[in-house]
Design an enzyme around this catalytic site. Sequence first.
Site, short mmCIF file in Angstrom:
data_model
loop_
_atom_site.label_atom_id
_atom_site.label_comp_id
_atom_site.label_asym_id
_atom_site.label_seq_id
_atom_site.Cartn_x
_atom_site.Cartn_y
_atom_site.Cartn_z
N THR A 155 0.87 -1.17 0.00
CA THR A 155 0.00 0.00 0.00
C THR A 155 0.92 1.23 0.00
O THR A 155 2.08 1.13 0.38
CB THR A 155 -0.85 -0.04 1.29
OG1 THR A 155 -1.77 -1.11 1.17
CG2 THR A 155 -1.59 1.25 1.58
N VAL A 184 -13.80 -4.03 2.64
CA VAL A 184 -13.40 -2.64 2.80
C VAL A 184 -12.06 -2.55 3.52
O VAL A 184 -11.88 -3.10 4.61
CB VAL A 184 -14.49 -1.84 3.57
CG1 VAL A 184 -14.01 -0.43 3.88
CG2 VAL A 184 -15.78 -1.80 2.76
N SER A 185 -11.11 -1.88 2.89
CA SER A 185 -9.77 -1.68 3.46
C SER A 185 -9.80 -0.53 4.47
O SER A 185 -10.67 0.34 4.41
CB SER A 185 -8.83 -1.32 2.30
OG SER A 185 -7.69 -0.68 2.78
N ASP A 186 -8.82 -0.51 5.35
CA ASP A 186 -8.68 0.63 6.28
C ASP A 186 -8.25 1.91 5.56
O ASP A 186 -8.43 3.01 6.09
CB ASP A 186 -7.62 0.32 7.34
CG ASP A 186 -6.25 0.14 6.68
OD1 ASP A 186 -6.07 -0.83 5.94
OD2 ASP A 186 -5.39 1.02 6.87
N THR A 204 -0.30 1.32 6.99
CA THR A 204 -0.33 0.13 6.14
C THR A 204 -0.35 -1.08 7.07
O THR A 204 -0.09 -0.94 8.27
CB THR A 204 0.88 0.10 5.18
OG1 THR A 204 0.78 -1.06 4.35
CG2 THR A 204 2.20 0.07 5.92
N GLY A 205 -0.65 -2.25 6.52
CA GLY A 205 -0.70 -3.44 7.36
C GLY A 205 -2.05 -4.13 7.21
O GLY A 205 -2.74 -3.95 6.21
N1 ASP Z 1 -3.99 -1.92 4.79
C1 ASP Z 1 -4.28 -2.52 3.52
C2 ASP Z 1 -5.57 -3.29 3.61
O1 ASP Z 1 -5.79 -4.00 4.58
C3 ASP Z 1 -3.22 -3.45 3.02
C4 ASP Z 1 -1.80 -3.03 3.21
O2 ASP Z 1 -1.54 -1.98 3.77
O3 ASP Z 1 -0.90 -3.78 2.78
O4 ASP Z 1 -6.34 -3.21 2.69
#
Ligand code: ASP
Length: 280
Positions: A155, A184-186, A204-205
């Site tokens: 991300t 739904v993503s954060d 991210t995460g």
């Molecule tokens: N946070 C993002 C999600 O869960 C993914 C990521 O940051 O790698 O959609």
Amino acid sequence: MKVIIHGGFFSESDTNQETKRAKQEALSAIVTQANTYLQTHTALETVVYTVSLLEDDELFNAGLGSQIQSDGKVRLSASLMDGKTQKFSGVINIEDVKNPIQVSERLLGYEDRVLSGEGASAFATKNGFGYFDPITPQRRLEYQAKLNQQERKGTVGCVALDADGNIAAATSTGGKGFEIPCRVSDSATVAGNFANPFAGISCTGVGEDIVNTALAAKIVTRVTDGFSLKDACEKSFAELKFIDGFAGVIGISSQGEVYHLDSHPYMVWASFDDSLQVFP
Ligand code: ASP
């Protein structure tokens, strides 16, 4: 003036030195361009410009080169927050656009500022954003091999502090890959992206962990209430441990602190404080 960016987590499958170097080079080049842009633009304009560059780089899981959901479609999410006006805007699971962060920027001028799915895609078309297929051959291969189920790709995000002392934050993602369609993503929520006059944070995460701990909004609130940015991040990450959460953050405070923190494995980042810095 300060700017920090992230390119998500360093994927378990990207452990080769070549990919690591490519990400270091890409992030260094983009944060340098961001810093130049920030000299003559606001924090808000800078985070949109910078996240657009990150979306256009297929090394990262946002815009071009985004991961594919379990039904074979790419759905993008992005959000923007202007710390000065404290307005948040975003798109959730938008399809067929090149730069979802620019659609989010357009939405800042509307009363209805977060759109999802078909409504978001229709808004983009109506506002002149052309059709764009973000699937790269590499992502198609990964999807076909069902490999990216275990991967955490990058991300992207940017936080900037401008010459007038205003802060803005922007985040963009292709999601976690192989998710249930329309999960739904954060990244397009205040848990994943938040800014006010005191601080800005991009996360991210694991989106669910970030939402469960309201991470970005919580860190910014702590800074607003007097914590240093570092202490606010560290306290919030200690709380993330209660739920065995996994996240990375970048942030800037109005005091001029530039900070990043992550759980293991590590997040890739670069900043332009007084000089260029990039993840080791
Ligand atoms: N946070 C993002 C999600 O869960 C993914 C990521 O940051 O790698 O959609």
